[in-house]
Scaffold this active site. Structure first.
Site, PDB file in Angstrom:
ATOM      1  N   GLN A 183       9.157 -21.943  77.217  1.00  0.00           N
ATOM      2  CA  GLN A 183       8.152 -20.872  77.291  1.00  0.00           C
ATOM      3  C   GLN A 183       8.829 -19.517  77.159  1.00  0.00           C
ATOM      4  OE1 GLN A 183       6.554 -22.109  81.192  1.00  0.00           O
ATOM      5  NE2 GLN A 183       4.588 -22.285  80.165  1.00  0.00           N
TER       6      GLN A 183
ATOM      7  N   CYS B  64       5.567  -5.974  60.442  1.00  0.00           N
ATOM      8  CA  CYS B  64       4.773  -4.747  60.378  1.00  0.00           C
ATOM      9  C   CYS B  64       3.342  -5.142  60.018  1.00  0.00           C
ATOM     10  CB  CYS B  64       5.306  -3.777  59.332  1.00  0.00           C
ATOM     11  SG  CYS B  64       4.224  -2.321  59.169  1.00  0.00           S
TER      12      CYS B  64
ATOM     13  N   HIS C 211       5.863 -19.863  73.221  1.00  0.00           N
ATOM     14  CA  HIS C 211       5.348 -18.489  73.251  1.00  0.00           C
ATOM     15  C   HIS C 211       5.990 -17.629  72.156  1.00  0.00           C
ATOM     16  CE1 HIS C 211       4.041 -18.942  77.748  1.00  0.00           C
ATOM     17  NE2 HIS C 211       3.405 -19.742  76.927  1.00  0.00           N
TER      18      HIS C 211
ATOM     19  N   CYS D  93       7.633   2.216  56.684  1.00  0.00           N
ATOM     20  CA  CYS D  93       6.390   2.748  56.107  1.00  0.00           C
ATOM     21  C   CYS D  93       5.750   3.784  57.029  1.00  0.00           C
ATOM     22  CB  CYS D  93       5.399   1.614  55.812  1.00  0.00           C
ATOM     23  SG  CYS D  93       4.527   1.006  57.281  1.00  0.00           S
TER      24      CYS D  93
ATOM     25  N   ILE E   3      10.997 -16.384  75.535  1.00  0.00           N
ATOM     26  CA  ILE E   3      10.995 -15.745  74.218  1.00  0.00           C
ATOM     27  C   ILE E   3      12.330 -15.087  73.918  1.00  0.00           C
ATOM     28  CG2 ILE E   3       8.507 -15.288  74.314  1.00  0.00           C
ATOM     29  CD1 ILE E   3       9.253 -12.350  75.009  1.00  0.00           C
TER      30      ILE E   3
ATOM     31  N   SER F 142       7.551 -23.820  87.312  1.00  0.00           N
ATOM     32  CA  SER F 142       6.722 -24.321  88.409  1.00  0.00           C
ATOM     33  C   SER F 142       5.494 -25.048  87.865  1.00  0.00           C
ATOM     34  CB  SER F 142       6.336 -23.177  89.347  1.00  0.00           C
ATOM     35  OG  SER F 142       5.930 -22.075  88.577  1.00  0.00           O
TER      36      SER F 142
HETATM   37 ZN   LIG Z   1       5.322  -1.119  57.620  1.00  0.00          ZN
END
Ligand SMILES: [Zn+2]
Length: 253
Positions: free
Chosen positions: A100, A126, A118, A151, A102, A191
């Protein structure tokens, strides 16, 4: 405790397809703050504001300020629990890790088959122009100050599951298949409260797997497990690996 470590090692030494499921407890031992609980992040941050898809769309900067605290200030490194799990894969025992978390610490420790329920911070999209960034680039921007696409857009979204988003369907079904295929299923640092964490050991057990849990505290699901060890995974797992190695040595393989 020593007795439970030996029983866990005996199960793993015979395993042909062990699967490890990890939760926030493993990352916590690397210094990453946990989310729930009295000193968890959600006692200091509004999760709706900083970690939901709605919050992100309103104000991506709040999300990235939060991520800076979580990912940059902590400077987390894989701990002995991550390394022990990777070692069990190299020994041919562990076939998959389901997590779980990341933070990509399993991969950095050397685990190669990791299902991230996850998602992870590794790739960042983007939402305006479609450019894809790697975590290293984003980390640089976080250290400098602002996370902004070439951008000009502030809507750089990591491929993590925010509140209000679905778990990645393909990853979830692969994780369920791995759980069903496992002959030994090991829970580390969870848990088992949040879905689907609570269900994976049940799938494994229904398919005949033996279950091991290593967690700091008791869980509501401890009664399902063949071996229950309460303590720090970073202290316990290296001992388990050492014992597995000894047992395999005895068996001549
Ligand atoms: Zn962008």
């Amino acid at each position: 405790m020593e007795d439970s470590i030996r029983r866990a090692a005996e199960l793993l030494a015979r395993a042909k397809h062990a699967v490890v499921f990890t939760g926030a407890g493993v990352s916590a031992e690397s210094g990453i703050p946990t989310f729930r609980g009295s000193d968890g992040l959600w006692s200091r941050y509004d999760s709706e504001e900083v970690a939901s898809i709605y919050g992100f769309k309103r104000n991506p900067k709040a999300f990235w300020d939060f991520a800076r605290e979580l990912m940059v200030k902590v400077k987390a490194e894989p701990n002995p629990a991550h390394h022990a799990i990777a070692e069990l894969e190299r020994m041919g025992i562990v076939k998959a890790v389901i997590t779980q978390n990341i933070d990509m610490l399993h991969q950095r420790a050397g685990s190669s088959r990791v299902y991230e329920l996850h998602g992870s911070m590794e790739l960042v999209d983007c939402l305006d122009c479609g450019r894809v960034y790697r975590w290293d680039d984003i980390e640089g921007m976080l250290v400098e100050g602002e996370v902004r696409c070439e951008c000009g857009s502030l809507y750089l979204k990591p491929r993590v599951v925010l509140f209000g988003e679905q778990l990645p369907a393909a990853t979830l079904s692969a994780a369920i298949e791995e759980s069903k295929r496992s002959d030994v299923f090991v829970v580390v640092g969870s848990s088992l409260v949040v879905y689907p964490a609570a269900h994976l050991p049940v799938y494994a057990k229904s398919s005949g797997a033996r279950l091991i849990i290593i967690n700091a505290e008791e869980t509501h699901a401890d009664h399902l497990f063949d071996v229950v060890i309460h303590g720090m995974a970073g202290k316990i797992l290296p001992k388990v690996v050492e014992e597995v190695r000894r047992l395999r040595g005895l068996n001549g393989d």
